[in-house]
Design a protein around this motif. Structure first.
Motif, PDB file in Angstrom:
ATOM      1  N   TYR A 318       0.919  -1.049  -0.061  1.00  0.00           N
ATOM      2  CA  TYR A 318      -0.306   0.008  -0.074  1.00  0.00           C
ATOM      3  C   TYR A 318       0.801   1.327  -0.207  1.00  0.00           C
ATOM      4  CZ  TYR A 318      -3.687  -3.417   1.128  1.00  0.00           C
ATOM      5  OH  TYR A 318      -4.550  -4.362   1.322  1.00  0.00           O
ATOM      6  N   ALA A 319       2.175   1.048   0.810  1.00  0.00           N
ATOM      7  CA  ALA A 319       2.926   2.212   0.792  1.00  0.00           C
ATOM      8  C   ALA A 319       3.489   2.575  -0.712  1.00  0.00           C
ATOM      9  CB  ALA A 319       3.988   2.018   1.687  1.00  0.00           C
ATOM     10  N   PHE A 322       0.590   4.154  -2.854  1.00  0.00           N
ATOM     11  CA  PHE A 322       0.450   5.412  -2.570  1.00  0.00           C
ATOM     12  C   PHE A 322       1.315   6.450  -3.187  1.00  0.00           C
ATOM     13  CE2 PHE A 322      -1.350   8.745  -0.017  1.00  0.00           C
ATOM     14  CZ  PHE A 322      -0.292   9.810   0.423  1.00  0.00           C
ATOM     15  N   GLU A 323       2.683   6.072  -3.219  1.00  0.00           N
ATOM     16  CA  GLU A 323       3.835   6.956  -3.875  1.00  0.00           C
ATOM     17  C   GLU A 323       3.759   6.813  -5.242  1.00  0.00           C
ATOM     18  OE1 GLU A 323       6.343   8.719  -2.985  1.00  0.00           O
ATOM     19  OE2 GLU A 323       5.633   8.234  -0.682  1.00  0.00           O
ATOM     20  N   LEU A 359      -4.641   7.551   4.555  1.00  0.00           N
ATOM     21  CA  LEU A 359      -3.826   7.763   3.600  1.00  0.00           C
ATOM     22  C   LEU A 359      -4.860   8.088   2.180  1.00  0.00           C
ATOM     23  CD1 LEU A 359      -1.093   7.263   4.604  1.00  0.00           C
ATOM     24  CD2 LEU A 359      -1.149   5.561   2.518  1.00  0.00           C
TER      25      LEU A 359
END
Lengths: 450, 189
Positions: A318-319, A322-323, A359
């Motif tokens: 997920y990180a 997101f980026e 987020l």
């Protein structure tokens, strides 16, 4: 006494029972564990047993007085000095100043054997700061260790340089570190790159002449070294993206290879290949592609693939997503990618997992200027978030709403902000929110007519 | 407000603060006792103490179901509790919080691998080892993407030397059994 402390104390006799009196203080067990009966152990045990801050102060002052005598005594062995240094670090961590020990930390790094040196360097990195006058004394030790035949010593020197080093003395070590860029061991090359990154941050003009060496690091056969060079590139590109557009192709290629699983499985973190490397690359690409259709064109493929690959159900995925989404919205727009990215944001916002929801809101706030419809799509969820029990979610929602205020909804939004102010006690949040309300009041003066 | 401005000014005068860098990492117990502190930005001792005190209070006041991020002054705080220990990082406002959460998790995994089922006591009594591991993994505040072996190899090499010298001294190795609450290291969220 709390149950944690109780448990700690009840475990200690068990530890003591295992301690072999013949092994001396600090007997080794497992991977170099310190036994609880060592001097540090008894200090910690004594502190834990106290019930008041006043008693703690007394005990620590006693300890510091004894330590001061020990470190100043000429007969103190380096081994004992190392042990004292650890206790000094502990005392400083509790908030008691022990600056008399700083010079001895440097001496320990200078004169100690491998283990003593390591503690000496650690103490220096924790005690001193960039402009401390004692820091200059460290330089000779670093120079010596950089030239040591013992690679562990070289590593220690490079590690400390990456953390703290006096700017004026950079010329003294620069050639030695540059030399390490070609070392056969990748760990040394990687630490050398990181040290140069530190130099770049504190004195950029001093490393102007070696930019071609950074390029070599970027092409290093070891992914770790290459990843380290990205820290420097990210910084340089942030300052001057046009100077590095020619490298876009290389960054795209590297990302393609990483995402495509071409790295050794050793670099996997929970089945995701080199996630931090991926994220660095995504940020770099974002900076390079901004407002530049031609450069952005080069990256659409790999961004698409990154979106597809990140399917595994883990936070790190997920990180990366997101980026990826952020990069897609930063560079020159491409509708298919934007659509996919928008879907992604939607999934985040609707997620029951609170961290992902946060987020999602954050991403919406970021993209709202470019795509106001996206917020409309998720209006219901956003409105629900306004009443979320977590104040952080509420605040992020208000942040988002602030950006989509118009003549129709401003009254409601300002009311919600005022409600939040009544509950909030955090000074910074209050100031920030009041500022926003004032802005909106100026823009829509009629809201005060009710 | 004045303190906030001062913190900003300090950061402003730092020559070149890299984008998206970690500002500091703190480890503390449920009683608010500091177990480890690593600062990646220059701050006076007084400021560090103040920040630590306020932040510990703020994090301890958070309820379990809340998200792992909070906004504090102009920083983003990412925290996670593992058993009795809180891991707390401060990052720039625009940074990706989820990555930082994973940085914390990666660190816990490394500690776990090194100590073998790590618990708070390990970190309390061997905090300098915890620092060594942190410095290998987060060199100068930047994550080092390395093959799994490398981070611990550097520490273990020096430890091996200690084993050799100690066994020469005592001729015997001492095993230590720690019977307390273990850090729960979940493999997935």
């Amino acid at each position: 006494m709390s149950d944690v402390v109780e448990r700690t104390l009840s475990a200690l006799p068990g530890l003591l029972g295992q301690h072999d009196p013949g092994a001396g203080p600090g007997g080794a067990g497992g991977p170099g564990r310190v036994s609880a009966s060592s001097r540090l152990g008894s200090l910690i045990r004594s502190i834990t047993a106290l019930t008041s801050k006043h008693e703690e102060e007394k005990l620590i002052q006693q300890e510091l007085t004894s330590l001061k005598a020990t470190v100043s005594a000429p007969t103190t062995t380096l081994r004992l000095m190392k042990e004292c240094m650890v206790r000094l670090i502990y005392c400083e961590m509790l908030g008691y100043e022990s600056s008399f020990g700083y010079i001895h930390a440097i001496k320990l790094a200078q004169q100690g054997n491998l283990l003593e040196k390591r503690v000496g360097y650690l103490a220096v990195s924790l005690f001193l700061h960039e402009n401390h006058e004692l820091l200059l004394l460290l330089v000779n030790t670093v120079v010596k260790d950089l030239q040591s035949t013992n690679l562990v010593e070289v590593c220690m020197a490079l590690t400390v340089v990456s953390q703290i080093f006096p700017r004026e003395m950079i010329p003294a070590v620069l050639p030695l570190i540059e030399d390490k860029l070609q070392h056969s061991k990748e760990i040394i090359r990687r630490k050398a790159v990181q040290a140069l990154y530190k130099f770049y941050l504190i004195a950029p003009n001093q490393v102007q002449h070696i930019h071609d060496k950074f390029r070599k690091a970027l092409c290093d056969r070891d992914a770790g070294v290459m990843a380290a060079s990205l820290h420097i590139y990210l910084q340089m590109i942030k300052e001057n993206s046009s100077g590095y557009k020619d490298l876009t192709g290389s960054f795209v290629t590297i990302l393609k290879q990483v995402v495509g699983g071409k790295l050794s499985a050793d670099f996997n973190y929970h089945s995701v290949p080199a996630p931090w490397l991926q994220i660095q690359l995504l940020r770099i690409l974002g900076l390079l592609g901004k407002d530049d259709p031609r450069t952005s064109e080069l990256m659409y493929d790999v961004l698409d693939e990154s979106l597809r690959r990140a399917e595994i159900n883990h936070n790190i995925t997920y990180a990366i997503l997101f980026e990826c989404v952020q990069t897609i919205y930063t560079i020159y727009p491409k509708s298919e990618l934007l659509e996919k990215a928008a879907k992604c944001i939607g999934k985040f916002v609707l997620s029951p997992k609170i961290n992902l929801k946060y987020l999602g809101l954050k991403a919406l706030t970021y993209v709202i200027q470019q795509d106001p419809n996206l917020a409309l799509q998720h209006q219901m969820t956003i409105i629900e978030c306004l009443d979320h029990p977590d104040p952080i979610i509420k605040r992020e929602t208000l942040e988002l709403l602030y950006r989509i205020t118009n003549g129709q909804n401003v009254t409601v939004i300002v009311q919600k902000m005022l409600d939040y102010l009544k509950e909030s006690q955090e000074e910074y949040a209050i100031i920030s929110l009041v500022g926003k309300i004032a802005e909106l009041a100026e823009k829509y003066p009629f809201i005060f007519l009710n | 407000l004045f303190e906030t401005l001062r913190l900003r000014l300090t950061l402003f005068f730092f020559p070149l603060l890299p984008i998206q860098q970690m500002q500091f990492m703190l480890l503390f117990s449920r009683q608010g006792k500091l177990r480890l502190q690593k600062w990646y930005v220059p701050l006076s001792d007084k400021e560090k103490k103040k920040i630590t005190r306020e932040l510990v209070q703020t994090v301890l006041a958070r309820k379990p179901k809340m998200c792992s991020f909070l906004e504090w002054r102009d920083l983003k705080i990412v925290y996670k509790r593992y058993a009795s220990l809180y891991f707390c990082c401060a990052i720039e406002d625009q940074d990706n919080e989820l990555i930082t959460l994973e940085i914390i998790h990666r660190y816990v995994e490394l500690l776990d691998k090194y100590f073998g089922s790590v618990c708070e006591l390990d970190i309390i009594f061997n905090f300098e080892k915890a620092y060594f591991i942190l410095d290998e993994f987060l060199l100068g505040g930047e994550v080092q993407e390395t093959s799994k072996k490398n981070v611990l190899k550097a520490i273990e090499q020096a430890d091996l030397l200690q084993e050799v010298s100690k066994s020469n001294f005592s001729g015997r190795s001492v095993s230590m059994v720690v019977v307390t609450q273990k850090l729960h290291v979940p493999l997935s969220f």
